[in-house]
Design an enzyme around this catalytic site. Structure first.
Site, PDB file in Angstrom:
ATOM      1  N   HIS A 161      -1.198  -4.167   6.357  1.00 45.47           N
ATOM      2  CA  HIS A 161       0.023  -4.501   5.614  1.00 45.47           C
ATOM      3  C   HIS A 161       1.091  -5.029   6.576  1.00 45.47           C
ATOM      4  CE1 HIS A 161       3.554  -4.233   3.089  1.00 45.47           C
ATOM      5  NE2 HIS A 161       2.735  -4.201   2.062  1.00 45.47           N
ATOM      6  N   GLU A 183      -0.053 -11.575   0.900  1.00 46.54           N
ATOM      7  CA  GLU A 183       1.330 -11.166   0.658  1.00 46.54           C
ATOM      8  C   GLU A 183       2.244 -11.881   1.651  1.00 46.54           C
ATOM      9  OE1 GLU A 183       1.482  -7.017  -1.274  1.00 46.54           O
ATOM     10  OE2 GLU A 183       1.224  -6.681   0.858  1.00 46.54           O
ATOM     11  N   LYS A 186       4.500   2.725  -0.902  1.00 48.92           N
ATOM     12  CA  LYS A 186       5.171   2.690   0.412  1.00 48.92           C
ATOM     13  C   LYS A 186       5.789   4.067   0.684  1.00 48.92           C
ATOM     14  CE  LYS A 186       5.735  -2.245  -0.158  1.00 48.92           C
ATOM     15  NZ  LYS A 186       6.467  -3.461   0.151  1.00 48.92           N
ATOM     16  N   GLY A 225       9.607  -7.547  -1.084  1.00 52.97           N
ATOM     17  CA  GLY A 225      10.840  -6.774  -1.229  1.00 52.97           C
ATOM     18  C   GLY A 225      12.100  -7.621  -1.233  1.00 52.97           C
ATOM     19  N   GLU A 257       4.191  -4.633   6.721  1.00 52.91           N
ATOM     20  CA  GLU A 257       5.187  -3.659   7.217  1.00 52.91           C
ATOM     21  C   GLU A 257       4.618  -2.874   8.391  1.00 52.91           C
ATOM     22  OE1 GLU A 257       6.042  -1.988   3.382  1.00 52.91           O
ATOM     23  OE2 GLU A 257       7.168  -3.802   2.869  1.00 52.91           O
ATOM     24  N   SER A 297       7.067  -9.385  -4.500  1.00 53.20           N
ATOM     25  CA  SER A 297       8.023  -9.465  -5.615  1.00 53.20           C
ATOM     26  C   SER A 297       7.357  -9.720  -6.967  1.00 53.20           C
ATOM     27  CB  SER A 297       9.113 -10.497  -5.325  1.00 53.20           C
ATOM     28  OG  SER A 297       9.852 -10.099  -4.176  1.00 53.20           O
TER      29      SER A 297
HETATM   30  P1  13P Z   1       7.261  -5.881  -3.298  1.00 54.39           P
HETATM   31  O1  13P Z   1       6.523  -5.912  -4.608  1.00 54.39           O
HETATM   32  O2  13P Z   1       8.335  -4.843  -3.238  1.00 54.39           O
HETATM   33  O3  13P Z   1       7.707  -7.234  -2.884  1.00 54.39           O
HETATM   34  O4  13P Z   1       6.166  -5.412  -2.196  1.00 54.39           O
HETATM   35  C1  13P Z   1       4.952  -6.051  -2.125  1.00 54.39           C
HETATM   36  C2  13P Z   1       4.074  -5.301  -1.187  1.00 54.39           C
HETATM   37  O5  13P Z   1       4.340  -5.237  -0.012  1.00 54.39           O
HETATM   38  C3  13P Z   1       2.906  -4.615  -1.745  1.00 54.39           C
HETATM   39  O6  13P Z   1       2.069  -4.148  -0.728  1.00 54.39           O
END
Ligand code: 13P
Length: 236
Positions: free
Chosen positions: A91, A160, A8, A166, A93, A196
């Site tokens: 993704h 995901e 990220k 996160g 995000e 996570s």
């Molecule tokens: P986390 O492992 O921080 O939850 O993030 C997962 C993720 O978005 C991987 O692309």
């Protein structure tokens, strides 16, 4: 298994280099066994790295153009310079924070598919959809595959759940198992779980029937923690 690290907006050019040196030495001493490792560093850290063949460097995003006037974006010409041929698309995000529409995501998919990229395509439902039950979860996740050629031979799907990213909240093994099984009925491609994932839950997640690997955010940023997950995967 595929064990993937999504940096990220973390790590610098220097710290990525140090991370990859450490990781390479670990893999060369057979720390990861037969597993495939993918690292998605920030653009500014891209370089021509000398890595073990089981390690692939990919990008977290890309603009669907060879080059041109797309301020702030990176096109194929910039990725080709570093022989990048693996990309994350969709993704959550980028969908939720950057406002990427399914239409733009499908455009990116078509462009990078046409260029022969390996595509790690992300899907995942928000909390309120999960609370409605599995049928809503599947409807939501399948809607994120609209316009996507799920027969593409270089496609990997990462499930995901947004509420597990996160947050320290991991989906239960039953939730992951059920969702991946239902997905596998529709799309016969490798399936990753993300949200996570950390050393403490890697083993149980990797033992889920249709789980072909994990996409790790937070717990991958520290190389020791990521190596620990690779050691666990080696034993799975
Ligand atoms: P986390 O492992 O921080 O939850 O993030 C997962 C993720 O978005 C991987 O692309």
């Amino acid at each position: 298994m595929i064990i993937a690290a999504n940096f990220k907006t973390n790590h610098t050019r220097a710290s990525t280099k140090a991370y990859l040196d450490d990781l390479s030495a670990f893999i060369e001493s057979d720390g990861a066994g037969e597993n495939r490792v993918m690292i998605f560093p920030p653009y500014t850290a891209l370089d021509s790295f000398d890595l073990p063949s089981s390690v692939t460097i990919g990008v977290q995003n890309g603009y669907p153009a060879i080059k041109g006037s797309f301020t702030g974006e990176i096109g194929l010409e910039q990725l080709d310079e570093f022989s990048i041929s693996t990309i994350l698309i969709g993704h959550s995000e980028r969908r939720h924070i950057l406002g990427e529409s399914q239409e733009l995501i499908a455009q990116k998919f078509d462009f990078f598919k046409e260029k022969g990229f390996e595509i790690v395509y992300c899907i995942g439902e928000p909390k309120e959809v999960r609370e409605e039950g599995i049928e809503s979860v599947m409807r939501y996740n399948l809607s994120q595959l609209e316009g996507i050629d799920t027969n593409y031979e270089k496609l990997i799907i990462a499930y995901e759940p947004v509420w597990a990213i996160g947050t320290g909240l991991t989906a239960t093994n039953e939730q992951i198992d059920e969702t991946l099984s239902r997905l596998k009925e529709v799309v016969d491609v490798p399936l990753l779980y993300g949200g996570s994932v950390k050393p403490a839950n890697t083993k149980e997640i990797l033992s889920i029937k249709n789980c072909d690997g994990v996409l790790v955010g937070t717990a991958s940023w520290d190389v020791e923690s990521f190596k620990e997950m690779l050691s666990i995967a080696k034993g799975c």
